[in-house]
Design an enzyme around this catalytic site. Sequence first.
Site, PDB file in Angstrom:
ATOM      1  N   GLY A   1     -14.774 -42.229  -6.042  1.00  0.00           N
ATOM      2  CA  GLY A   1     -14.647 -43.506  -6.735  1.00  0.00           C
ATOM      3  C   GLY A   1     -15.695 -44.491  -6.250  1.00  0.00           C
ATOM      4  O   GLY A   1     -16.306 -44.305  -5.186  1.00  0.00           O
TER       5      GLY A   1
ATOM      6  N   CYS B   1     -15.060 -37.334  -1.208  1.00  0.00           N
ATOM      7  CA  CYS B   1     -15.885 -38.541  -1.165  1.00  0.00           C
ATOM      8  C   CYS B   1     -15.022 -39.775  -0.855  1.00  0.00           C
ATOM      9  O   CYS B   1     -14.531 -39.906   0.252  1.00  0.00           O
ATOM     10  CB  CYS B   1     -16.675 -38.677  -2.462  1.00  0.00           C
ATOM     11  N   TYR B   2     -14.794 -40.668  -1.823  1.00  0.00           N
ATOM     12  CA  TYR B   2     -13.902 -41.800  -1.577  1.00  0.00           C
ATOM     13  C   TYR B   2     -12.533 -41.290  -1.128  1.00  0.00           C
ATOM     14  O   TYR B   2     -11.869 -41.910  -0.285  1.00  0.00           O
ATOM     15  CB  TYR B   2     -13.760 -42.653  -2.830  1.00  0.00           C
TER      16      TYR B   2
ATOM     17  N   HIS C   1     -19.375 -33.760  -3.261  1.00  0.00           N
ATOM     18  CA  HIS C   1     -18.651 -33.478  -4.503  1.00  0.00           C
ATOM     19  C   HIS C   1     -18.724 -31.983  -4.826  1.00  0.00           C
ATOM     20  O   HIS C   1     -19.704 -31.507  -5.406  1.00  0.00           O
ATOM     21  CB  HIS C   1     -19.241 -34.292  -5.658  1.00  0.00           C
TER      22      HIS C   1
ATOM     23  N   GLU D   1     -17.115 -30.487  -7.075  1.00  0.00           N
ATOM     24  CA  GLU D   1     -16.832 -30.263  -8.500  1.00  0.00           C
ATOM     25  C   GLU D   1     -18.083 -30.218  -9.355  1.00  0.00           C
ATOM     26  O   GLU D   1     -18.034 -29.733 -10.499  1.00  0.00           O
ATOM     27  CB  GLU D   1     -15.872 -31.335  -9.032  1.00  0.00           C
TER      28      GLU D   1
ATOM     29  N   ASP E   1      -9.433 -28.559 -33.451  1.00  0.00           N
ATOM     30  CA  ASP E   1      -8.242 -29.042 -32.751  1.00  0.00           C
ATOM     31  C   ASP E   1      -7.024 -29.112 -33.672  1.00  0.00           C
ATOM     32  O   ASP E   1      -5.974 -28.541 -33.379  1.00  0.00           O
ATOM     33  CB  ASP E   1      -8.507 -30.427 -32.152  1.00  0.00           C
TER      34      ASP E   1
ATOM     35  N   LYS F   1     -11.113 -28.778 -24.484  1.00  0.00           N
ATOM     36  CA  LYS F   1     -11.627 -28.179 -25.718  1.00  0.00           C
ATOM     37  C   LYS F   1     -11.778 -26.667 -25.619  1.00  0.00           C
ATOM     38  O   LYS F   1     -11.389 -25.932 -26.530  1.00  0.00           O
ATOM     39  CB  LYS F   1     -12.983 -28.802 -26.064  1.00  0.00           C
TER      40      LYS F   1
END
Length: 524
Positions: free
Chosen positions: A63, A90-91, A181, A183, A238, A380
């Site tokens: 963040g 991180c944060y 990070h 991710e 969708d 998705k």
Amino acid sequence: MTEIDVKTDHDRLLIVDFGSQVTQLIARRLRELNVYCEIHPFQNVTTDFLTDFAPKAVILSGGPASVIDDASPRPPAEVFSLGVPVLGICYGQQVMMQMLGGEVLRGDGTAEFGRAWVTKTDTATDLLTGWFLETREQVWMSHGDHVARIAPGFEVAGTSPNAPFAVIADTERRFYAVQFHPEVHHTPNGRTLFENFIRIAGFTGDWTMDAYREQAVAKIREQVGDARVICALSGGVDSSVAAVLIHEAIGDQLTCVYVDHGLMRQGESEQVVSMFREHYNLPLIHADESELFLGKLDGVSDPETKRKIIGGLFIDVFQKHADALGGAEFLAQGTLYPDVIESVSFSGGPSVTIKSHHNVGGLPEKMGMKLVEPLRELFKDEVRALGRELGLPDSFIGRHPFPGPGLAIRCPGEITREKLDILRKADAVYIDQIRKHGLYDEIWQAFVAILPVRTVGVMGDGRTYDFACALRAVTSVDGMTADYYPFTHDFLGETATRIINEVKGINRVTYDITSKPPGTIEWE
């Protein structure tokens, strides 16, 4: 019948969001590992919420805030007394240290942004199994503040030049934290770290489309009973997957309404109606409401106003057709998890909401209907996997996403019938070019936007004063982040020539090379 609920039928991981632009990537990494997870803004994660959610593990996101500042974001202290593994990123690392007895200081020359290298220490931790097969690991850093002292019980497992506590672990309590990070793509071995964390937490990897389909059908039947359902069918992937799934659950209790709002691509309405009537045997109403929508949009240029007008008219049209059917208790739609995430303000205020989605936020009381949203928990690519599980053809499942507001958000400024006609023709040429060159399946989404400006050109011996257009094509996994597709200059030149020659009203073609973030995929 016992209600099927993702809250009790899957191991669940909670991601506490502190406003990082890449929090959604954490969820994607976990879903790829067949782990069900949800992202919730920190201010919504109360003690009662934790009790109800009952996570099997918790991840604290990155963040932009500083834990040193007064009133900086915090998770509830109960996160650390649940008895489940916690990973701070991180944060998330910094707030964990601040709350558990460590110390965080401002940058003072220790900030790191971009690629960095982490080396291991003598501390062993299962979090890093499969790491450091070489002498060091590449990671992606983005921090100004830094941990100056770790909390009691933690040991250092990895360091970087400007982050002496790049990886820390309290193995006994199963608390872990990293300053980088894992991710993002730029931490190549990040997936392995997540695999290790969920293994430590004891996840079984039970989040599969086969299991989801079975449970979703049972949940729809439980929710709907013998009531009538009206489905908002746009013809996109969708809403189509939602319609087929709901039809499997309740059969002819479902009626689909395809609203032709005059903002569809060339020939699309005819294709959608034909496909569903001839191949899926779903009860379908083709509601041609183009005059209504285009009339209400006349003279409107603000993008949020456009979206709200379209969303309001959708509601009115569905209400009209529900009344004509003798009433419907439920409205079904293809809301996805990214729609929900983008429409929720991280701080609780409207200033940081990315954009409103016409299919998020509930229904007006006047409708007297409840929502059925069987895809609301899916990204998705998970929807596409479910569509294949339901037997929809790959040629349909692989179609590029198309927004509910249609061409309205690809026509910045005022919408006119002339501009829509020009846009349809240009878009058809562009997609034809992409297919001819065998690129369609490499691209997440491609379209043309007609710009609200006219430019001077020369065609033959005459002067033209026509519209400019922008081509957009992006690669992505889930639409939450995206990068532009690297067409060759030969392709772009050939496509621009075709559009200018074949589409009257356009005399200039540009290519949009903005990534997401900072831009969005659509222009409005």
